[in-house]
Write a protein that holds these residues in place. Structure first.
Motif, PDB file in Angstrom:
ATOM      1  N   ARG A   1      21.237  47.897  58.224  1.00 30.72           N
ATOM      2  CA  ARG A   1      20.211  47.261  57.399  1.00 30.72           C
ATOM      3  C   ARG A   1      18.989  48.162  57.221  1.00 30.72           C
ATOM      4  N   GLU A   2      18.561  48.791  58.321  1.00 33.58           N
ATOM      5  CA  GLU A   2      17.355  49.627  58.251  1.00 33.58           C
ATOM      6  C   GLU A   2      17.614  50.889  57.434  1.00 33.58           C
ATOM      7  N   LEU A   3      18.820  51.460  57.579  1.00 33.15           N
ATOM      8  CA  LEU A   3      19.162  52.672  56.815  1.00 33.15           C
ATOM      9  C   LEU A   3      19.141  52.392  55.316  1.00 33.15           C
ATOM     10  N   GLU A   4      19.515  51.178  54.951  1.00 34.86           N
ATOM     11  CA  GLU A   4      19.578  50.793  53.544  1.00 34.86           C
ATOM     12  C   GLU A   4      18.178  50.666  52.930  1.00 34.86           C
ATOM     13  N   THR A   5      17.199  50.258  53.754  1.00 35.58           N
ATOM     14  CA  THR A   5      15.882  49.942  53.190  1.00 35.58           C
ATOM     15  C   THR A   5      14.766  50.935  53.534  1.00 35.58           C
ATOM     16  N   ARG A   6      14.897  51.649  54.636  1.00 34.06           N
ATOM     17  CA  ARG A   6      13.798  52.530  55.060  1.00 34.06           C
ATOM     18  C   ARG A   6      13.887  53.921  54.451  1.00 34.06           C
ATOM     19  N   LYS A   7      12.738  54.557  54.280  1.00 32.33           N
ATOM     20  CA  LYS A   7      12.704  55.953  53.828  1.00 32.33           C
ATOM     21  C   LYS A   7      12.496  56.846  55.044  1.00 32.33           C
ATOM     22  N   PRO A   8      13.388  57.829  55.267  1.00 30.85           N
ATOM     23  CA  PRO A   8      13.190  58.726  56.417  1.00 30.85           C
ATOM     24  C   PRO A   8      11.922  59.563  56.194  1.00 30.85           C
ATOM     25  N   PRO A   9      11.284  60.079  57.247  1.00 26.33           N
ATOM     26  CA  PRO A   9      11.699  59.933  58.643  1.00 26.33           C
ATOM     27  C   PRO A   9      11.281  58.594  59.255  1.00 26.33           C
ATOM     28  N   PHE A  10      12.055  58.097  60.204  1.00 27.61           N
ATOM     29  CA  PHE A  10      11.643  56.898  60.956  1.00 27.61           C
ATOM     30  C   PHE A  10      12.311  56.846  62.322  1.00 27.61           C
ATOM     31  N   LYS A  11      11.709  56.036  63.183  1.00 34.62           N
ATOM     32  CA  LYS A  11      12.209  55.831  64.544  1.00 34.62           C
ATOM     33  C   LYS A  11      12.151  54.342  64.815  1.00 34.62           C
ATOM     34  N   ILE A  12      13.291  53.701  64.924  1.00 33.42           N
ATOM     35  CA  ILE A  12      13.255  52.250  65.171  1.00 33.42           C
ATOM     36  C   ILE A  12      14.082  51.878  66.404  1.00 33.42           C
ATOM     37  N   ILE A  13      13.689  50.765  67.025  1.00 29.70           N
ATOM     38  CA  ILE A  13      14.553  50.141  68.027  1.00 29.70           C
ATOM     39  C   ILE A  13      14.786  48.703  67.602  1.00 29.70           C
ATOM     40  N   ALA A  14      15.970  48.181  67.933  1.00 27.96           N
ATOM     41  CA  ALA A  14      16.316  46.796  67.589  1.00 27.96           C
ATOM     42  C   ALA A  14      16.889  46.117  68.831  1.00 27.96           C
ATOM     43  N   PRO A  15      16.055  45.366  69.563  1.00 28.00           N
ATOM     44  CA  PRO A  15      16.560  44.637  70.727  1.00 28.00           C
ATOM     45  C   PRO A  15      17.128  43.288  70.292  1.00 28.00           C
ATOM     46  N   GLY A  16      18.109  42.766  71.019  1.00 24.44           N
ATOM     47  CA  GLY A  16      18.564  41.423  70.687  1.00 24.44           C
ATOM     48  C   GLY A  16      19.891  41.041  71.284  1.00 24.44           C
ATOM     49  N   LYS A  17      20.325  39.817  70.915  1.00 23.20           N
ATOM     50  CA  LYS A  17      21.580  39.282  71.444  1.00 23.20           C
ATOM     51  C   LYS A  17      22.761  39.778  70.627  1.00 23.20           C
ATOM     52  N   THR A  18      23.883  39.984  71.313  1.00 23.38           N
ATOM     53  CA  THR A  18      25.122  40.375  70.655  1.00 23.38           C
ATOM     54  C   THR A  18      26.248  39.550  71.275  1.00 23.38           C
ATOM     55  N   TYR A  19      27.375  39.463  70.580  1.00 20.36           N
ATOM     56  CA  TYR A  19      28.443  38.536  70.993  1.00 20.36           C
ATOM     57  C   TYR A  19      29.815  39.190  70.935  1.00 20.36           C
ATOM     58  N   ARG A  20      30.588  39.009  72.000  1.00 19.07           N
ATOM     59  CA  ARG A  20      31.989  39.453  71.960  1.00 19.07           C
ATOM     60  C   ARG A  20      32.856  38.462  72.723  1.00 19.07           C
ATOM     61  N   ASN A  21      34.099  38.394  72.309  1.00 20.24           N
ATOM     62  CA  ASN A  21      35.022  37.462  72.938  1.00 20.24           C
ATOM     63  C   ASN A  21      35.518  38.029  74.271  1.00 20.24           C
ATOM     64  N   ASP A  22      34.615  38.060  75.251  1.00 20.01           N
ATOM     65  CA  ASP A  22      34.880  38.636  76.569  1.00 20.01           C
ATOM     66  C   ASP A  22      34.222  37.751  77.605  1.00 20.01           C
ATOM     67  N   SER A  23      34.863  37.521  78.730  1.00 18.22           N
ATOM     68  CA  SER A  23      34.182  36.772  79.787  1.00 18.22           C
ATOM     69  C   SER A  23      34.807  37.034  81.154  1.00 18.22           C
ATOM     70  N   ASP A  24      34.093  37.767  81.995  1.00 21.54           N
ATOM     71  CA  ASP A  24      34.475  37.930  83.409  1.00 21.54           C
ATOM     72  C   ASP A  24      33.231  38.291  84.200  1.00 21.54           C
TER      73      ASP A  24
ATOM     74  N   PHE B   1      25.501  38.723  75.175  1.00 23.04           N
ATOM     75  CA  PHE B   1      24.804  39.701  76.004  1.00 23.04           C
ATOM     76  C   PHE B   1      23.712  40.370  75.154  1.00 23.04           C
ATOM     77  N   HIS B   2      22.990  41.295  75.760  1.00 22.05           N
ATOM     78  CA  HIS B   2      21.858  41.899  75.045  1.00 22.05           C
ATOM     79  C   HIS B   2      22.010  43.406  74.924  1.00 22.05           C
ATOM     80  N   GLN B   3      21.565  43.910  73.799  1.00 17.95           N
ATOM     81  CA  GLN B   3      21.559  45.361  73.613  1.00 17.95           C
ATOM     82  C   GLN B   3      20.188  45.774  73.083  1.00 17.95           C
ATOM     83  N   LEU B   4      19.901  47.056  73.264  1.00 18.33           N
ATOM     84  CA  LEU B   4      18.741  47.617  72.584  1.00 18.33           C
ATOM     85  C   LEU B   4      19.236  48.842  71.829  1.00 18.33           C
ATOM     86  N   GLU B   5      19.142  48.734  70.519  1.00 21.42           N
ATOM     87  CA  GLU B   5      19.614  49.802  69.644  1.00 21.42           C
ATOM     88  C   GLU B   5      18.449  50.733  69.340  1.00 21.42           C
ATOM     89  N   GLY B   6      18.741  52.027  69.231  1.00 21.71           N
ATOM     90  CA  GLY B   6      17.699  52.970  68.821  1.00 21.71           C
ATOM     91  C   GLY B   6      18.243  53.861  67.726  1.00 21.71           C
TER      92      GLY B   6
END
Ligand code: PHE
Length: 339
Positions: free
Chosen positions: A177-200, A207-212
């Motif tokens: 999403r950010e690549l589609e709308t932002r003009k380089p140069p930029f530095k972003i992080i995107a923290p948040g919840k993510t979901y996968r069909n896994d459980s042990d 679970f949570h990830q932080l994307e950079g």
């Protein structure tokens, strides 16, 4: 008549003085001033008074009435004051008594690691952005160079809502999403919840990830290594060793997996790190030019690097929590230990 009035006055004042409480005082009021009261009865008899005497008697009646009323009201006030002070006495609080203490909430261990990482990244000049958790297949996979039937999709078993809408499996969707709308140069992080069909014991369906993501003209794997090493040292402490292993992601080329030396045994090998001395914390790599092209960014001019940090793993290790699922049960006994 005059005598009678003065007698009424005298008796009334005596009764008022003798009243023991508000109830008996109100009875006294009725007895003299009520509809069938003694003073009222006298007034009713005014017709029998000679017309020339009426003004005089009238003024005595008024005087007696005012006098009784005043005495009543004074006594009423006295009773009110007494009642109030009795009430205050009963409600008296001892401000020297030690307090019972107050239950305080605390930040959940997952949020506390996430907050710490966000602080570290903001300190390094990153802008924080967010994206939706209910995401399109396009942003989650396609635009990340992972078309339908790509074998890499196997690693991210997903919760689909319709054929093309799913719960995002990775915060990398925010990259698209950010690549589609932002003009380089930029530095972003995107923290948040993510979901996968896994459980042990080490995987939770949420679970949570932080994307950079860093996009600029001259960035390389060297920048990625320096930046991530510094981030990990700030999160895990000075002296933490950081290890880069070759890996594969469709959206980065080359790709790496990043391990940190186990904070529990400092690389000796223990239960936490399953004897390896290291913990796998994140995936990263140099942005695949194909990802830039899909987003309409000139891949000859711009380069980039990206990383995705799993938060739960760090929260478990930093707080010595052996089973990930305890983090989601919200048992107050567990949360109290985490304060
Ligand atoms: N999205 C990847 C995952 O969830 C991690 C990653 C992010 C890897 C960014 C490379 C670059 O496994």
């Amino acid at each position: 008549m005059e005598q009678e009035l003065l007698l009424i006055k005298e008796n009334a004042l005596k009764d008022i003085k003798g009243a023991l409480d508000a109830k008996s005082l109100s009875d006294v009021k009725v007895k003299y001033l009520g509809k069938a009261g003694e003073l009222t009865a006298v007034l009713r008899n005014m017709r029998s008074v000679a017309p020339e005497d009426r003004p005089k008697i009238g003024s005595i009646v008024n005087e007696v009435r005012t006098c009784i009323e005043e005495a009543l009201s004074q006594k009423e006030k006295a009773f009110e004051r007494e009642a109030l002070s009795a009430k205050l006495q009963g409600e008296k609080i001892d401000i020297t008594e030690p307090s019972k203490g107050q239950e305080k909430g605390s930040i959940h261990p997952i949020m506390s690691v996430l907050d710490e990482l966000i602080d570290i990244c903001v300190d390094m000049g990153f802008t924080v952005v967010e994206g939706p958790e209910v995401e399109s297949d396009y942003y989650n996979f396609e635009a990340m160079n992972t078309p339908k039937n790509h074998p890499a999709r196997d690693m991210q078993d997903s919760f689909y809502i319709t054929e093309n809408i799913l719960l995002r499996t990775q915060t990398s969707a925010v990259q698209s999403r950010e690549l589609e709308t932002r003009k380089p140069p930029f530095k972003i992080i995107a923290p948040g919840k993510t979901y996968r069909n896994d459980s042990d014991s080490t995987h939770s369906p949420v679970f949570h990830q932080l994307e950079g993501l860093v996009v600029d003209e001259n960035v390389s794997m060297a920048d990625l290594k320096i930046m991530l090493s510094e981030m990990m040292r700030r999160l895990y402490g000075e002296g933490t060793k950081v290890r880069f292993r070759p890996s594969y992601f469709p959206f980065t080329e080359p790709s790496v997996e990043v391990d940190v030396s186990c904070p529990n045994c400092h690389g000796q090998g223990c239960k936490t790190c399953k004897g390896t001395g290291f913990l796998e914390i994140l995936g990263a790599g140099v942005v695949n030019p194909k990802v830039f092209e899909i987003a309409g960014i000139d891949s000859k001019k711009y380069k980039g690097f990206a990383f995705g940090i799993g938060i739960e793993r760090s929260a478990m290790v930093l707080n010595s929590v052996p089973d990930l699922r305890t983090m989601y049960r919200n048992d107050v006994r567990f949360l109290n230990q985490m304060k």
